[in-house]
Design a protein around this motif. Sequence first.
Motif, PDB file in Angstrom:
ATOM      1  N   ALA A  10      42.463  37.164  -8.403  1.00 35.72           N
ATOM      2  CA  ALA A  10      43.110  36.467  -7.640  1.00 35.72           C
ATOM      3  C   ALA A  10      44.110  36.343  -8.019  1.00 35.72           C
ATOM      4  CB  ALA A  10      42.390  34.770  -6.546  1.00 35.72           C
ATOM      5  N   THR A  11      44.282  35.716  -9.387  1.00 34.27           N
ATOM      6  CA  THR A  11      46.278  35.255 -10.014  1.00 34.27           C
ATOM      7  C   THR A  11      46.956  36.396  -9.693  1.00 34.27           C
ATOM      8  OG1 THR A  11      44.893  33.429 -10.921  1.00 34.27           O
ATOM      9  CG2 THR A  11      46.671  33.918 -11.544  1.00 34.27           C
ATOM     10  N   ARG A  12      46.138  37.452 -10.225  1.00 31.34           N
ATOM     11  CA  ARG A  12      46.423  38.951 -10.455  1.00 31.34           C
ATOM     12  C   ARG A  12      47.204  39.275  -9.355  1.00 31.34           C
ATOM     13  NH1 ARG A  12      43.793  40.489 -15.505  1.00 31.34           N
ATOM     14  NH2 ARG A  12      44.532  38.702 -17.403  1.00 31.34           N
ATOM     15  N   LEU A  13      47.063  39.656  -8.604  1.00 35.06           N
ATOM     16  CA  LEU A  13      46.781  40.319  -6.750  1.00 35.06           C
ATOM     17  C   LEU A  13      47.997  39.273  -6.579  1.00 35.06           C
ATOM     18  CD1 LEU A  13      43.244  40.891  -5.944  1.00 35.06           C
ATOM     19  CD2 LEU A  13      45.078  42.588  -5.803  1.00 35.06           C
ATOM     20  N   ALA A  14      47.796  37.899  -6.376  1.00 32.97           N
ATOM     21  CA  ALA A  14      49.080  36.794  -6.173  1.00 32.97           C
ATOM     22  C   ALA A  14      50.319  36.616  -6.880  1.00 32.97           C
ATOM     23  CB  ALA A  14      48.187  35.954  -6.022  1.00 32.97           C
ATOM     24  N   GLN A  15      50.145  37.858  -7.812  1.00 30.34           N
ATOM     25  CA  GLN A  15      51.293  37.982  -8.899  1.00 30.34           C
ATOM     26  C   GLN A  15      51.740  38.990  -8.430  1.00 30.34           C
ATOM     27  OE1 GLN A  15      49.835  36.980 -12.981  1.00 30.34           O
ATOM     28  NE2 GLN A  15      50.600  34.825 -12.955  1.00 30.34           N
ATOM     29  N   ALA A  16      51.156  39.557  -8.031  1.00 27.28           N
ATOM     30  CA  ALA A  16      51.198  41.529  -8.246  1.00 27.28           C
ATOM     31  C   ALA A  16      52.020  41.368  -6.222  1.00 27.28           C
ATOM     32  CB  ALA A  16      50.289  41.967  -7.656  1.00 27.28           C
TER      33      ALA A  16
END
Length: 72
Positions: A10-16
């Motif tokens: 979730a964190t990586r998707l949000a950062q992307a």
Amino acid sequence: MCHDLRHTAATRLAQAGTTLPDLQALGGWKSPIMALRYAHDDKRTKRKAMAALEAMTQVSSGKVVEISEGKK
């Protein structure tokens, strides 16, 4: 371990740049509040968002023309 993977994803998707509704759907959360709980923002993401906003609001450099109110 599954919780950690979900959190990291979730964190990586949000950062992307994944939108909140998409993040919510991918994570299987019923409310966007839960998606926000897992998606931490960081300075890089905020800078990217501000740069996008700035690019959308740039005024094209054009010629400034003075308008006179007539002869004096």
